[in-house]
Design a protein around this motif. Structure first.
Motif, mmCIF file in Angstrom:
data_model
loop_
_atom_site.group_PDB
_atom_site.id
_atom_site.type_symbol
_atom_site.label_atom_id
_atom_site.label_comp_id
_atom_site.label_asym_id
_atom_site.label_seq_id
_atom_site.Cartn_x
_atom_site.Cartn_y
_atom_site.Cartn_z
ATOM 1 N N ARG A 146 16.785 16.874 -0.136
ATOM 2 C CA ARG A 146 16.101 16.840 1.154
ATOM 3 C C ARG A 146 16.271 18.201 1.814
ATOM 4 N NH1 ARG A 146 15.145 12.234 4.879
ATOM 5 N NH2 ARG A 146 15.992 11.094 3.133
ATOM 6 N N TYR A 178 12.910 14.336 -2.083
ATOM 7 C CA TYR A 178 12.644 13.903 -3.455
ATOM 8 C C TYR A 178 13.838 13.079 -3.927
ATOM 9 C CZ TYR A 178 12.329 13.905 -8.509
ATOM 10 O OH TYR A 178 12.294 13.509 -9.814
ATOM 11 N N ASN A 179 13.573 11.908 -4.461
ATOM 12 C CA ASN A 179 14.618 11.063 -5.034
ATOM 13 C C ASN A 179 14.186 10.620 -6.428
ATOM 14 O OD1 ASN A 179 15.820 11.173 -2.559
ATOM 15 N ND2 ASN A 179 15.473 9.057 -2.017
ATOM 16 N N ASN A 180 15.087 10.694 -7.375
ATOM 17 C CA ASN A 180 14.919 10.100 -8.700
ATOM 18 C C ASN A 180 16.162 9.239 -8.873
ATOM 19 O OD1 ASN A 180 14.414 9.390 -11.307
ATOM 20 N ND2 ASN A 180 14.669 11.433 -12.152
ATOM 21 N N VAL A 212 11.107 17.591 3.797
ATOM 22 C CA VAL A 212 10.591 17.261 2.471
ATOM 23 C C VAL A 212 11.726 16.570 1.722
ATOM 24 C CG1 VAL A 212 9.686 18.178 0.295
ATOM 25 C CG2 VAL A 212 9.007 19.225 2.452
ATOM 26 N N GLU A 235 4.859 9.307 2.098
ATOM 27 C CA GLU A 235 5.685 9.255 0.897
ATOM 28 C C GLU A 235 4.917 8.589 -0.235
ATOM 29 O OE1 GLU A 235 9.524 7.515 1.452
ATOM 30 O OE2 GLU A 235 9.968 8.745 3.188
ATOM 31 N N LYS A 236 5.277 8.996 -1.436
ATOM 32 C CA LYS A 236 4.748 8.380 -2.653
ATOM 33 C C LYS A 236 5.943 7.851 -3.423
ATOM 34 C CE LYS A 236 2.267 9.112 -6.861
ATOM 35 N NZ LYS A 236 2.254 9.932 -8.004
ATOM 36 N N ARG A 260 11.050 6.815 -8.334
ATOM 37 C CA ARG A 260 10.922 8.204 -7.909
ATOM 38 C C ARG A 260 10.218 8.191 -6.572
ATOM 39 N NH1 ARG A 260 10.030 12.027 -13.088
ATOM 40 N NH2 ARG A 260 11.717 11.065 -14.222
ATOM 41 N N ARG A 261 10.724 8.995 -5.677
ATOM 42 C CA ARG A 261 10.195 9.025 -4.322
ATOM 43 C C ARG A 261 10.016 10.480 -3.916
ATOM 44 N NH1 ARG A 261 14.020 7.096 0.612
ATOM 45 N NH2 ARG A 261 12.673 7.701 2.321
ATOM 46 N N PHE A 262 8.822 10.814 -3.415
ATOM 47 C CA PHE A 262 8.533 12.164 -2.945
ATOM 48 C C PHE A 262 7.751 12.039 -1.649
ATOM 49 C CE2 PHE A 262 5.737 15.869 -2.628
ATOM 50 C CZ PHE A 262 6.698 16.866 -2.616
#
Length: 186
Positions: A102, A123-125, A121, A182-183, A156-158
């Motif tokens: 983050r 991102y999670n995996n 911004v 978010e996606k 996965r989160r972006f």
């Protein structure tokens, strides 16, 4: 020893950007004029917001238990980037086959106005466990629904956030308007 100068000194110290503030008056170039001299010592504004370490139970994608695994992370920010008042920060967390990132920026006087602007911004995996007994799991690899102690969801989160804020009645009261997008792939 003027009360107004003392108040100004404490207001500057209250910003958190300075370790020491000294105000003094000197004789001006014309009769009746004075020069206000402000000496400041800037404070280190790098802050460790959070630090975490630990052990957790883990499982294989098919649900078989694995030995304990370690996780850790850190969240750090610079509260006064190059003396501008802009805050810039980031966080990172790591675990076995998992990652979270983050970053964020916040400008309290966007374009030298009274508006605050911020952006993030992320991102999670990662994977999460759900349930603790008799959970119905519909696994696409099996044709039948199974009952397990828990369900394992990998994802996965972006995404990100943009927002603005403005002072309402005083410096302590602000209204914020944020938009988050978010996606998530699970």
């Amino acid at each position: 020893d003027d009360k107004e100068l003392l108040l100004t000194r404490f207001r500057l110290l209250g910003t958190g950007f300075f370790r020491d503030v000294n105000l003094s008056l000197r004789r001006g170039t014309k009769r009746g004029y004075v020069v206000l001299v402000v000496n400041v010592v800037e404070r280190n504004t790098i802050v460790v917001n959070d630090l975490w370490l630990g052990l957790s139970a883990d499982a294989e994608p098919d649900g078989k238990a694995r030995p304990l695994t370690a996780f850790g992370g850190i969240d750090v920010s610079e509260q006064n980037l190059a003396g501008t008042g802009v805050a810039l920060g980031g966080a990172m967390a790591l675990a076995d086959r998992q990652l979270a990132l983050r970053t964020r920026i916040s400008d309290p006087s966007f374009l030298r106005s009274s508006w605050l602007a911020e952006a993030q911004v992320l991102y999670n995996n990662a994977k999460d466990f759900f349930g603790n007994r008799d959970v119905l799991v519909d696994d696409p690899r099996n044709e039948n629904i199974a009952t397990q102690d828990y369900a394992l969801a990998s994802y996965r989160r972006f995404g990100g956030l943009v927002g603005v804020g403005h002072e309402l009645w005083n410096a302590e009261t602000r209204a914020f308007f944020d938009y988050r997008l978010e996606k998530i792939d699970a």
